[in-house]
Each structure stands twice: as structure tokens, then as C-alpha cells.
Motif scaffolding. Structure first.
Motif, PDB file in Angstrom:
ATOM      1  N   ILE A 110       0.861  -1.182   0.000  1.00 16.37           N
ATOM      2  CA  ILE A 110       0.000   0.000   0.000  1.00 16.37           C
ATOM      3  C   ILE A 110       0.894   1.227   0.000  1.00 16.37           C
ATOM      4  O   ILE A 110       1.611   1.504   0.961  1.00 16.37           O
ATOM      5  CB  ILE A 110      -0.943  -0.003   1.210  1.00 16.37           C
ATOM      6  N   ALA A 111       0.865   1.960  -1.121  1.00 18.27           N
ATOM      7  CA  ALA A 111       1.793   3.077  -1.308  1.00 18.27           C
ATOM      8  C   ALA A 111       1.256   4.395  -0.772  1.00 18.27           C
ATOM      9  O   ALA A 111       2.038   5.306  -0.480  1.00 18.27           O
ATOM     10  CB  ALA A 111       2.123   3.227  -2.795  1.00 18.27           C
ATOM     11  N   GLY A 112      -0.045   4.553  -0.650  1.00 20.32           N
ATOM     12  CA  GLY A 112      -0.594   5.814  -0.152  1.00 20.32           C
ATOM     13  C   GLY A 112      -2.078   5.922  -0.426  1.00 20.32           C
ATOM     14  O   GLY A 112      -2.696   5.021  -1.008  1.00 20.32           O
ATOM     15  N   PHE A 113      -2.654   7.041   0.018  1.00 21.32           N
ATOM     16  CA  PHE A 113      -4.075   7.290  -0.222  1.00 21.32           C
ATOM     17  C   PHE A 113      -4.306   8.793  -0.218  1.00 21.32           C
ATOM     18  O   PHE A 113      -3.488   9.582   0.278  1.00 21.32           O
ATOM     19  CB  PHE A 113      -4.942   6.612   0.845  1.00 21.32           C
ATOM     20  N   ARG A 114      -5.420   9.190  -0.792  1.00 20.28           N
ATOM     21  CA  ARG A 114      -5.837  10.592  -0.725  1.00 20.28           C
ATOM     22  C   ARG A 114      -7.358  10.655  -0.769  1.00 20.28           C
ATOM     23  O   ARG A 114      -8.016   9.763  -1.336  1.00 20.28           O
ATOM     24  CB  ARG A 114      -5.248  11.412  -1.882  1.00 20.28           C
ATOM     25  N   THR A 115      -7.909  11.690  -0.163  1.00 21.07           N
ATOM     26  CA  THR A 115      -9.350  11.898  -0.173  1.00 21.07           C
ATOM     27  C   THR A 115      -9.670  13.195  -0.898  1.00 21.07           C
ATOM     28  O   THR A 115      -8.870  14.132  -0.908  1.00 21.07           O
ATOM     29  CB  THR A 115      -9.897  11.968   1.265  1.00 21.07           C
ATOM     30  N   THR A 116     -10.827  13.216  -1.527  1.00 22.16           N
ATOM     31  CA  THR A 116     -11.259  14.401  -2.258  1.00 22.16           C
ATOM     32  C   THR A 116     -12.774  14.400  -2.338  1.00 22.16           C
ATOM     33  O   THR A 116     -13.436  13.447  -1.907  1.00 22.16           O
ATOM     34  CB  THR A 116     -10.628  14.448  -3.664  1.00 22.16           C
ATOM     35  N   GLU A 117     -13.331  15.441  -2.907  1.00 24.03           N
ATOM     36  CA  GLU A 117     -14.776  15.557  -3.089  1.00 24.03           C
ATOM     37  C   GLU A 117     -15.080  15.489  -4.572  1.00 24.03           C
ATOM     38  O   GLU A 117     -14.536  16.248  -5.370  1.00 24.03           O
ATOM     39  CB  GLU A 117     -15.285  16.873  -2.502  1.00 24.03           C
ATOM     40  N   GLY A 118     -15.927  14.533  -4.975  1.00 28.83           N
ATOM     41  CA  GLY A 118     -16.316  14.393  -6.368  1.00 28.83           C
ATOM     42  C   GLY A 118     -17.736  14.870  -6.600  1.00 28.83           C
ATOM     43  O   GLY A 118     -18.412  15.333  -5.680  1.00 28.83           O
ATOM     44  N   ARG A 119     -18.197  14.715  -7.843  1.00 30.76           N
ATOM     45  CA  ARG A 119     -19.566  15.125  -8.178  1.00 30.76           C
ATOM     46  C   ARG A 119     -20.604  14.321  -7.397  1.00 30.76           C
ATOM     47  O   ARG A 119     -21.690  14.815  -7.105  1.00 30.76           O
ATOM     48  CB  ARG A 119     -19.811  14.950  -9.679  1.00 30.76           C
ATOM     49  N   SER A 120     -20.257  13.072  -7.069  1.00 28.91           N
ATOM     50  CA  SER A 120     -21.208  12.199  -6.376  1.00 28.91           C
ATOM     51  C   SER A 120     -20.997  12.172  -4.862  1.00 28.91           C
ATOM     52  O   SER A 120     -21.691  11.441  -4.155  1.00 28.91           O
ATOM     53  CB  SER A 120     -21.084  10.773  -6.928  1.00 28.91           C
ATOM     54  N   GLY A 121     -20.027  12.977  -4.370  1.00 27.23           N
ATOM     55  CA  GLY A 121     -19.767  12.997  -2.939  1.00 27.23           C
ATOM     56  C   GLY A 121     -18.313  12.702  -2.645  1.00 27.23           C
ATOM     57  O   GLY A 121     -17.446  12.781  -3.528  1.00 27.23           O
ATOM     58  N   PRO A 122     -17.970  12.339  -1.405  1.00 25.22           N
ATOM     59  CA  PRO A 122     -16.575  12.094  -1.040  1.00 25.22           C
ATOM     60  C   PRO A 122     -16.003  10.879  -1.755  1.00 25.22           C
ATOM     61  O   PRO A 122     -16.696   9.890  -1.997  1.00 25.22           O
ATOM     62  CB  PRO A 122     -16.635  11.868   0.479  1.00 25.22           C
ATOM     63  N   LEU A 123     -14.722  10.983  -2.077  1.00 26.02           N
ATOM     64  CA  LEU A 123     -13.995   9.902  -2.726  1.00 26.02           C
ATOM     65  C   LEU A 123     -12.702   9.638  -1.965  1.00 26.02           C
ATOM     66  O   LEU A 123     -12.120  10.560  -1.393  1.00 26.02           O
ATOM     67  CB  LEU A 123     -13.641  10.263  -4.182  1.00 26.02           C
ATOM     68  N   CYS A 124     -12.278   8.403  -1.985  1.00 26.43           N
ATOM     69  CA  CYS A 124     -10.992   8.043  -1.415  1.00 26.43           C
ATOM     70  C   CYS A 124     -10.245   7.181  -2.423  1.00 26.43           C
ATOM     71  O   CYS A 124     -10.771   6.162  -2.892  1.00 26.43           O
ATOM     72  CB  CYS A 124     -11.162   7.275  -0.101  1.00 26.43           C
ATOM     73  N   ILE A 146      -7.230   2.460  -6.695  1.00 22.93           N
ATOM     74  CA  ILE A 146      -8.572   1.994  -6.347  1.00 22.93           C
ATOM     75  C   ILE A 146      -9.351   3.173  -5.782  1.00 22.93           C
ATOM     76  O   ILE A 146      -8.822   3.931  -4.963  1.00 22.93           O
ATOM     77  CB  ILE A 146      -8.502   0.861  -5.308  1.00 22.93           C
ATOM     78  N   VAL A 147     -10.603   3.339  -6.203  1.00 22.51           N
ATOM     79  CA  VAL A 147     -11.423   4.436  -5.718  1.00 22.51           C
ATOM     80  C   VAL A 147     -12.586   3.884  -4.908  1.00 22.51           C
ATOM     81  O   VAL A 147     -13.207   2.882  -5.275  1.00 22.51           O
ATOM     82  CB  VAL A 147     -11.943   5.327  -6.872  1.00 22.51           C
ATOM     83  N   TYR A 148     -12.859   4.538  -3.784  1.00 26.42           N
ATOM     84  CA  TYR A 148     -13.994   4.214  -2.924  1.00 26.42           C
ATOM     85  C   TYR A 148     -14.977   5.376  -2.977  1.00 26.42           C
ATOM     86  O   TYR A 148     -14.576   6.551  -2.947  1.00 26.42           O
ATOM     87  CB  TYR A 148     -13.543   3.994  -1.488  1.00 26.42           C
ATOM     88  N   ARG A 149     -16.273   5.041  -3.024  1.00 23.66           N
ATOM     89  CA  ARG A 149     -17.317   6.058  -3.143  1.00 23.66           C
ATOM     90  C   ARG A 149     -18.434   5.775  -2.150  1.00 23.66           C
ATOM     91  O   ARG A 149     -18.498   4.713  -1.538  1.00 23.66           O
ATOM     92  CB  ARG A 149     -17.892   6.058  -4.564  1.00 23.66           C
ATOM     93  N   GLU A 150     -19.355   6.732  -2.041  1.00 23.00           N
ATOM     94  CA  GLU A 150     -20.528   6.562  -1.198  1.00 23.00           C
ATOM     95  C   GLU A 150     -21.472   5.526  -1.788  1.00 23.00           C
ATOM     96  O   GLU A 150     -21.364   5.156  -2.961  1.00 23.00           O
ATOM     97  CB  GLU A 150     -21.272   7.893  -1.040  1.00 23.00           C
TER      98      GLU A 150
END
Length: 286
Positions: A110-124, A146-150
Motif C-alpha cells: 500500500i503506497a498511499g491514499f488521498r481523499t477528495t470531493e467528487g460530483r457524487s460525494g466524497p472519494l478516497c 482503487i477508488v472508494y465512493r458513497e
């Protein structure tokens, strides 16, 4: 996302695991049978491009799978609180081709992660680095995003299959394939990769729970097809191949795979739906 989630995820950065597999003649036969004729030519001893995505899949017992068919959280990947998980993109470096009979070891970190806000809500976004080796040394280096969504919206808020604002195909390729994205193709690829994510084969789950208008075509399946398309156009296996999911592609319609030269050693590729919207963009380099 809570502070506790982020703390747990930070602790997961640097975590590694190693898994092994063997490239059997049967796997190669099934892979080629699933994707033919959309595979680049290879020598009798070599495997087709993209088969590394079929190696050493998680062998999670059925009773340890979550509702969506993925392994329950708490294993190798960080315990992201957002429920929906999909491939966002990645890049591979092909150091050496894989061969039939190779004993393969994949070390994942696991090299890293980041969070942001997309059109559909929070993304990781979680980035995983894979080193795939044989007895001859490292064969493939891969960065996987890999992207995680609501969770899906209510039925009255479900997105349209082809919303306005999506990127559209606007150029002529040097080579193009048209692939029938049938449920049979999706089932066979899910079987090859031991992928039990229900959006690829369970229509009721995909539409009623996840909120999609149909079965979702796998990201790695599109990447595999584009990788083979680029190699076919150029005549050789690329050294580097980067890809990015732009929007979901759904089963039951023809998928256009296109490639165009951008110079002597670069080929750009894309997949497009029958409405012309882009599903994936990629670039191969030699």
C-alpha cells in the motif's frame, strides 16, 4: 470520513503481502478463449498480455464476502468507510514477458491514499504497488489506483446511463476493434479473475442496490483489451502502459476500442460506448 478512519488508513501505508501462483497451460487456454480474437500475437511459449491480472486472486471463503461480493474489510486493503469500490486506473511497466509454466510471486504494498470531493460525494483513492516476479527476476511493475465512493443514491436520484458532460470520442483511430460486451463475456472474465463483485454478473444487485443502469464492464477487462490493441497496432509489446477509467461502461452494447499513433513510440487508446462516450483512456510507450 472520520478522523479515526484516516488514522487507520495512515497506519496501513507501507503494509505488504506476497502471494504466489503458476501460469498453467489451462489458464492461458481459458484466457485466450475468453478474449479471442482480441489478443495480440504471441510466441507459443509466451502468455497473452494482461494475463497477470488473472494471477493469484484473493481466495476469500464465501462466508467472508461482503454484500457486494468483495472480501469483507479488514484484510490487506485499508478499512475505508466508503462502501463502493472500483478500479480508477493505474500503470504497468513490462520488464519481461511472462511464460507458460512460470512460478509467479506478486508482492503488493500500500503506497498511499488521498481523499477528495467528487460530483457524487466524497472519494478516497488508495494506491497499491505490485511487483510481479518469476525466477528470472521482476517481470512487471504495476501501480494500481482503487477508488472508494458513497453508497448508491435512492432510485429517484439514480444517474442516467449516459449523462451529459461525459467526454466523447472525437478522433479517427489507426486501428479499432468492436467488442460485444455480453453478460457471457463478463461472466467468463469474472471467473478467470475469481472476481465476485456482483455489479459484473448480478443484474438486480447492479441496478437496484448499486444504482447502475446495467451490468458494469470490468476495468481490468477494458485495460487488457486496450493493451492488446496497442501491441497489435505497434507490432511489439509495450514497455509502459498507463490507463484511467473515465466513466462506467455497461454490458449489452458494442464497445469500440480504438488506438492511434502519437509518434514513433507512443500509442494512445480509448474505449467508447455506442453513444460515443469514453469509458477508459490509455497510453502505451516503447
Amino acid at each position: 470520513m472520520t478522523a479515526l478512519d484516516l488514522d487507520w488508513m495512515t497506519e496501513c501505508v507501507g503494509r505488504s503481502e506476497s502471494v504466489s501462483d503458476t501460469i498453467t497451460p489451462k489458464l492461458v487456454t481459458l484466457f485466450n478463449a475468453t478474449l479471442a480474437p482480441y489478443v495480440a500475437p504471441a510466441s507459443p511459449a509466451e502468455t497473452s498480455l494482461g494475463i497477470h491480472w488473472c494471477l493469484a486472486p484473493p481466495s476469500t471463503p464465501t462466508h467472508d464476502l461482503d454484500q457486494d461480493g468483495h472480501p469483507m474489510k479488514g484484510g490487506f486493503l485499508p478499512p475505508v468507510s466508503l462502501p463502493r469500490r472500483m478500479w480508477a486506473g493505474g500503470e504497468i511497466e513490462i520488464v519481461e514477458g511472462l511464460r507458460i509454466g512460470d512460478a509467479v510471486m506478486r508482492r503488493s504494498t500500500i503506497a498511499g491514499f488521498r481523499t477528495t470531493e467528487g460530483r457524487s460525494g466524497p472519494l478516497c483513492f488508495v494506491t497499491v504497488q505490485h511487483d510481479i516476479s518469476t525466477e528470472r527476476g521482476v517481470a512487471i511493475r504495476e501501480r494500481q489506483d482503487i477508488v472508494y465512493r458513497e453508497a448508491a443514491k435512492t432510485s429517484s436520484q439514480k444517474p442516467a446511463a449516459d449523462p451529459s458532460g461525459e467526454p466523447r470520442e472525437d478522433s479517427s483511430p489507426d486501428l479499432a476493434w468492436t467488442v460485444d460486451t455480453s453478460p457471457t463475456l463478463l461472466f467468463r472474465y469474472s471467473a478467470l479473475t475469481f472476481n465476485s463483485h456482483r455489479i459484473h454478473y448480478d443484474m438486480l444487485y447492479a441496478t437496484e442496490v448499486e444504482g447502475y443502469p446495467g451490468l458494469v464492464v470490468h476495468g481490468p477487462l477494458q485495460a487488457t483489451l486496450l493493451l492488446n490493441l496497442a501491441a497489435t497496432l505497434h507490432g511489439r509489446t509495450p514497455r509502459r502502459f498507463g490507463y484511467r477509467n473515465v466513466g462506467p461502461v455497461f454490458a449489452g452494447n458494442p464497445l469500440r476500442l480504438a488506438a492511434r499513433r502519437k509518434g514513433d513510440d507512443i500509442v494512445e487508446c480509448w474505449s467508447a460506448t455506442n453513444r460515443g462516450t469514453i469509458g477508459m483512456k490509455a497510453e502505451a510507450g516503447w
